[in-house]
Write an enzyme that holds these catalytic residues in place. Sequence first.
Site, short mmCIF file in Angstrom:
data_model
loop_
_atom_site.label_atom_id
_atom_site.label_comp_id
_atom_site.label_asym_id
_atom_site.label_seq_id
_atom_site.Cartn_x
_atom_site.Cartn_y
_atom_site.Cartn_z
CG HIS A 306 -1.90 -1.13 1.22
ND1 HIS A 306 -2.47 -1.64 2.37
CD2 HIS A 306 -2.44 -1.84 0.19
CE1 HIS A 306 -3.30 -2.61 2.06
NE2 HIS A 306 -3.30 -2.75 0.74
CG HIS A 402 0.47 -3.54 5.37
ND1 HIS A 402 -0.28 -3.17 4.28
CD2 HIS A 402 1.03 -4.74 5.07
CE1 HIS A 402 -0.19 -4.12 3.35
NE2 HIS A 402 0.60 -5.08 3.81
CD GLU A 476 -1.96 -3.21 9.47
OE1 GLU A 476 -1.75 -1.99 9.28
OE2 GLU A 476 -2.52 -3.95 8.64
#
Length: 590
Positions: A306, A402, A476
């Site tokens: 991403h 991420h 994350e």
Amino acid sequence: PVPSARHRGSLGEPRALFAQLSARGPPPAPRWPIHCEVIKEPIEHMEWVPPEPEPFCQPTGHEWPPATLGEEQGTVIYHLSPAPPGSCFTRARIGGAPGPLSSLAAPLEGPQDTTLLFESRFESGNLQKAVKVGPYEYVLRLRPDLYTAKHTQWFYFRVQNTRRDPLYRFTIANLAKPKSLYGEGMQPLLYSQRDAQSRGVGWRRVGADVRYYRGGGEERDAFRLSWTVRFPHDGDTCFFAHSYPYTYSDLQRYLRALAGDPVCSRYCAVRELCRSLAGNTVYLLTITSPAGAAAKRAVVLSARAHPGESGGSWAMRGFLDFLLSTHPDAQLLRRLFLFKVVPMLNPDGVVVGNSRCSLAGRDPNRAYGTAPRGSFPAVWHLRAMVERLLAEREVVLYCDFHGHSRKNNVFMYGCDGGGAGAGPRLRQRVFPLMLSKNAPDKFSFPSCKFKVHKSKAGTGRVVMWHMGVSNSYTMEVAFSGSTLGGRSSHFTVEDLKSLGYHLCDTLLDFCDPDPAKFQQCLKEVDALLRQRLGREPGSEWSDVSPSELESRYGVAWGPCRAPGFRRGLQTLVSPHSTSGSDSSVSDGPP
């Protein structure tokens, strides 16, 4: 289908890139879609760590909008034409669209004109429109991910013609997510070129009266971010960003330095995994000591699927900085493991300033299960590489880096499919628990989740787990910062890089030949789950579904660091220490 090892063709060991990635010349320039205009000025920012923590701002508690005029009552001063509706990627070239640049900003009427000059046509930039609605008030709109009509989160743009005294208000009017850390005290980032040149000050958190709220009228499905700020200087060039930018060119400069380091080149090979849709190189790093490579277990890491989650690149930088250093633990890791690292899976998305998608107009981290080679080359080649690795050795860990926009701290998503007995379900939780002990002021074990949702079936961690990687995770990293260990402050670049150092530390703990630490963590996880479920010690709980475990699994974890653990990497003076040399310290078997 993934080709077998006997029919690899171009999927064998990818070709060397040292001819391309010369330490003497500039790295290859990024390739852009042919319709994208790109300014010629190079954009680079210095690294800087604030001397004091940057605390979260106090949320206003207001969900209603600040008093400001609507866009229809203002003057459009910057407007970047979007890609035509329904269009798709066709071709790319270095420098994007040929010919002269369009004049997007309204010209100033003289030195007394205080209108800001906006620009976003540079690498990773994202701003589509700016409307002046007051003397020092602007309503902004972000560009959706290319070839989509959604995914507006990442922003990064330049402003010029600043004034020092006025209080400015900026409102981004078309954000996509109903909840954001901006509603819990997160602030945008500001970079002042004058401060960087004169004071050595880089990116810093700014903004008062920060509000995140639902839009009104016909835009009830859009959300708005609004903040006020005073610029530090008259006539400055400043940048705003959602997170610390880390561009494709930043990565190429870093890899060029590695290619020019004769010591690193003994144990780090920079190769081409594949080319992206636009023709940008997706890099693969193979890191290990030369001796005994055939018998080593593998570790696979990736980041930036991403593109708007730039914190993942900074964590990857920290991991590479440490693993390639002369520290004894780094040398031990290189002796024990074969590392395969893809530091930027989606370079096209990073180049054009997307939040989530590649130039295929879809999320690459939902495509691992069915990814066509022609649409998602990096995902397809990464999966093929892992399949080949698994055919010849154990892959002890896969971790994909991420960023997270709604929860503070750092945490992991793992894979508990249920029905496998208590042992495998406990072992899945050991690595995150160990990482929480090594980074107690950043990593939250109670925030980790292990249920495999149907909607996540195509993610890297779930597909790698189904392929046979038992310890497969998404890490994350919050866009904001940490609420742990007495902190309530934003992450700095050094905080993000330290996650890479702590992951190295945890890998050594996890694979320690002495099983004491691993067994201790198994007992801790078992006791925690029994406590949450209300089960007695010794009772069976393996029949409990992952959903029920998740619903009961949210109370703060106990001691931050268990006795007997390694001292951790926080005691290092610097991961870049040059004391000692790999020319005098063997990377061979102990």
